[in-house]
Design a protein around this motif. Structure first.
Motif, PDB file in Angstrom:
ATOM      1  N   ALA A 109       0.837  -1.202   0.000  1.00 52.12           N
ATOM      2  CA  ALA A 109       0.000   0.000   0.000  1.00 52.12           C
ATOM      3  C   ALA A 109       0.868   1.246   0.000  1.00 52.12           C
ATOM      4  CB  ALA A 109      -0.909   0.002   1.222  1.00 52.12           C
ATOM      5  N   LEU A 110       0.375   2.284  -0.657  1.00 58.50           N
ATOM      6  CA  LEU A 110       1.028   3.589  -0.635  1.00 58.50           C
ATOM      7  C   LEU A 110       0.301   4.445   0.396  1.00 58.50           C
ATOM      8  CD1 LEU A 110       1.307   4.254  -4.487  1.00 58.50           C
ATOM      9  CD2 LEU A 110       2.938   3.105  -2.986  1.00 58.50           C
ATOM     10  N   ASP A 111       0.874   5.571   0.749  1.00 62.48           N
ATOM     11  CA  ASP A 111       0.252   6.429   1.749  1.00 62.48           C
ATOM     12  C   ASP A 111      -0.744   7.407   1.141  1.00 62.48           C
ATOM     13  OD1 ASP A 111       3.092   8.754   2.123  1.00 62.48           O
ATOM     14  OD2 ASP A 111       2.040   7.947   0.377  1.00 62.48           O
ATOM     15  N   CYS A 112      -1.430   6.982   0.084  1.00 66.55           N
ATOM     16  CA  CYS A 112      -2.381   7.895  -0.555  1.00 66.55           C
ATOM     17  C   CYS A 112      -3.646   7.151  -0.949  1.00 66.55           C
ATOM     18  CB  CYS A 112      -1.735   8.548  -1.781  1.00 66.55           C
ATOM     19  SG  CYS A 112      -1.046   7.362  -2.964  1.00 66.55           S
ATOM     20  N   GLY A 113      -3.971   6.097  -0.218  1.00 63.58           N
ATOM     21  CA  GLY A 113      -5.199   5.362  -0.497  1.00 63.58           C
ATOM     22  C   GLY A 113      -5.105   4.470  -1.717  1.00 63.58           C
ATOM     23  N   CYS A 114      -3.883   4.047  -2.035  1.00 65.54           N
ATOM     24  CA  CYS A 114      -3.680   3.168  -3.192  1.00 65.54           C
ATOM     25  C   CYS A 114      -2.849   1.959  -2.787  1.00 65.54           C
ATOM     26  CB  CYS A 114      -2.925   3.896  -4.306  1.00 65.54           C
ATOM     27  SG  CYS A 114      -3.677   5.431  -4.830  1.00 65.54           S
ATOM     28  N   THR A 150      -4.808   3.834   6.120  1.00 67.03           N
ATOM     29  CA  THR A 150      -5.890   4.162   5.184  1.00 67.03           C
ATOM     30  C   THR A 150      -6.263   2.942   4.344  1.00 67.03           C
ATOM     31  OG1 THR A 150      -4.266   4.967   3.594  1.00 67.03           O
ATOM     32  CG2 THR A 150      -5.304   6.612   4.997  1.00 67.03           C
ATOM     33  N   MET A 151      -7.486   2.962   3.861  1.00 70.04           N
ATOM     34  CA  MET A 151      -7.970   1.884   2.996  1.00 70.04           C
ATOM     35  C   MET A 151      -7.554   2.190   1.558  1.00 70.04           C
ATOM     36  SD  MET A 151      -9.595   0.021   5.134  1.00 70.04           S
ATOM     37  CE  MET A 151     -11.184  -0.770   4.966  1.00 70.04           C
ATOM     38  N   ALA A 152      -7.340   1.152   0.804  1.00 68.67           N
ATOM     39  CA  ALA A 152      -6.940   1.326  -0.591  1.00 68.67           C
ATOM     40  C   ALA A 152      -8.183   1.422  -1.469  1.00 68.67           C
ATOM     41  CB  ALA A 152      -6.061   0.176  -1.051  1.00 68.67           C
ATOM     42  N   GLN A 153      -8.331   2.551  -2.152  1.00 65.66           N
ATOM     43  CA  GLN A 153      -9.477   2.727  -3.054  1.00 65.66           C
ATOM     44  C   GLN A 153      -9.079   2.499  -4.512  1.00 65.66           C
ATOM     45  OE1 GLN A 153     -10.569   6.736  -1.407  1.00 65.66           O
ATOM     46  NE2 GLN A 153     -12.600   5.834  -1.327  1.00 65.66           N
ATOM     47  N   LEU A 154      -7.803   2.641  -4.781  1.00 68.90           N
ATOM     48  CA  LEU A 154      -7.299   2.369  -6.121  1.00 68.90           C
ATOM     49  C   LEU A 154      -6.242   1.274  -5.996  1.00 68.90           C
ATOM     50  CD1 LEU A 154      -6.844   5.983  -7.499  1.00 68.90           C
ATOM     51  CD2 LEU A 154      -8.366   4.251  -8.455  1.00 68.90           C
ATOM     52  N   VAL A 155      -6.453   0.197  -6.729  1.00 64.70           N
ATOM     53  CA  VAL A 155      -5.517  -0.930  -6.650  1.00 64.70           C
ATOM     54  C   VAL A 155      -5.074  -1.288  -8.064  1.00 64.70           C
ATOM     55  CG1 VAL A 155      -5.192  -3.334  -5.942  1.00 64.70           C
ATOM     56  CG2 VAL A 155      -6.646  -1.814  -4.570  1.00 64.70           C
ATOM     57  N   PHE A 156      -3.783  -1.362  -8.238  1.00 61.76           N
ATOM     58  CA  PHE A 156      -3.224  -1.772  -9.532  1.00 61.76           C
ATOM     59  C   PHE A 156      -2.394  -3.030  -9.314  1.00 61.76           C
ATOM     60  CE2 PHE A 156      -4.111   1.570 -12.640  1.00 61.76           C
ATOM     61  CZ  PHE A 156      -4.585   2.581 -11.829  1.00 61.76           C
ATOM     62  N   LEU A 157      -2.760  -4.092  -9.984  1.00 59.06           N
ATOM     63  CA  LEU A 157      -2.009  -5.347  -9.913  1.00 59.06           C
ATOM     64  C   LEU A 157      -1.020  -5.374 -11.075  1.00 59.06           C
ATOM     65  CD1 LEU A 157      -1.533  -8.269  -8.869  1.00 59.06           C
ATOM     66  CD2 LEU A 157      -3.385  -8.995 -10.386  1.00 59.06           C
ATOM     67  N   ILE A 158       0.275  -5.385 -10.754  1.00 57.17           N
ATOM     68  CA  ILE A 158       1.308  -5.399 -11.792  1.00 57.17           C
ATOM     69  C   ILE A 158       1.954  -6.778 -11.823  1.00 57.17           C
ATOM     70  CG2 ILE A 158       3.573  -4.499 -12.468  1.00 57.17           C
ATOM     71  CD1 ILE A 158       2.779  -1.808 -11.352  1.00 57.17           C
ATOM     72  N   THR A 159       1.910  -7.423 -12.975  1.00 55.43           N
ATOM     73  CA  THR A 159       2.514  -8.759 -13.089  1.00 55.43           C
ATOM     74  C   THR A 159       3.462  -8.777 -14.288  1.00 55.43           C
ATOM     75  OG1 THR A 159       0.693  -9.583 -14.479  1.00 55.43           O
ATOM     76  CG2 THR A 159       0.459  -9.844 -12.118  1.00 55.43           C
TER      77      THR A 159
END
Lengths: 152, 115
Positions: free
Chosen positions: A59-64, A96-105
């Motif tokens: 998680a990042l510190d910006c809700g992501c 904070t909760m993550a509202q934007l999630v990007f899965l990188i594979t």
């Protein structure tokens, strides 16, 4: 130029999916990559992503959050995204909760590419204006359009 | 005149390296404690924690040695000596050495003087 937009396929942007926890979301995102023909084995990729999740928070510190993995389950890099109005717990350091999630594979042995994609994703997500616009997306098309524009 | 920068990854070679500097005729150098970018990211930034395996074999800390050198032949001689000490700079993980031009300097000691 390193492009995130070009690695997100149709059907791999989930807008408010019905999930209650991080693992379920990641599973759904992995399934979307399979449906888009980007991966072969969902179990292997899910395992690889969750192994990384067990190591420390993505998680990042910006809700992501940016869950990620190198995996033998794919031959070319692939990204899935999710927008969650209510957010999910990704163990962010600031709580904070993550509202934007990007899965990188990325395929195995592509550490350099993996690092570059991860760094770029983290950088653009720290842009408040960009995040706000993404959060207001009501469709996959709009979501992808915003990413494309941000990268141009 | 050039600024010679040498990032020495294996600190255990520092004594021998500095000996090589003296032998090659480098009049003076400054040694900085430094840290690899990859190491910092993998160990201090949670997002990059997954790259610790990738960083294995890389030393956590290193030394950066900077010197202003007027005589190009000193640099060439030094490179030979350093290669011998670290087993070849072309071997991954040993270190990197490079120069940048210097167009002005003050306070330098003569390269003929003893250290």
């Amino acid at each position: 130029m390193l492009s995130i937009y070009s690695k997100i396929s149709q059907g791999c942007v989930l807008i408010n999916p019905e999930v209650n926890d991080k693992a379920s979301l990641i599973k759904m995102m992995v399934e979307s990559l399979k449906a888009a023909g980007k991966i072969e084995d969902t179990d292997v990729l899910f395992r690889d992503v969750m192994k990384r999740e067990d190591l420390s928070s993505t998680a990042l510190d910006c809700g992501c959050a940016i869950p990620h993995a190198q995996s033998s389950a794919l031959k070319t890099p692939a990204i899935a995204a999710a927008l969650l109005t209510d957010g999910l717990d990704f163990n962010a350091p600031d709580g904070t909760m993550a509202q934007l999630v990007f899965l990188i594979t990325v395929p195995e042995n592509k550490a350099g590419l993996h690092l570059k994609l991860l760094s770029k994703m983290a950088r653009i997500l720290h842009n408040d204006d960009f995040r706000e616009k993404l959060m207001s997306s009501d469709s996959e098309e709009r979501f992808l359009e915003l990413i494309n524009k941000q990268e141009s | 005149m050039k600024l010679l920068i040498f990032v020495l990854n294996n600190e255990q070679y520092l004594e021998k390296v500095l000996g090589a500097y003296v032998e090659a005729g480098v009049a003076g150098s400054t040694i900085l404690d430094s840290e690899g970018m990859g190491r910092f990211l993998a160990y201090e930034v949670p997002l990059f924690a997954g790259f610790k395996e990738f960083m294995k074999g890389n030393r956590p800390y290193n030394k950066t040695i900077i010197s202003v050198i007027r005589d190009q032949s000193i640099i060439e001689r030094l490179k030979e000596l350093i290669d011998d000490i670290v087993g070849g700079l072309d071997k991954p993980g040993t270190g990197i050495m490079f120069t940048v031009p210097v167009d002005w300097a003050a306070g330098l000691v003569s390269e003929e003087e003893e250290i």
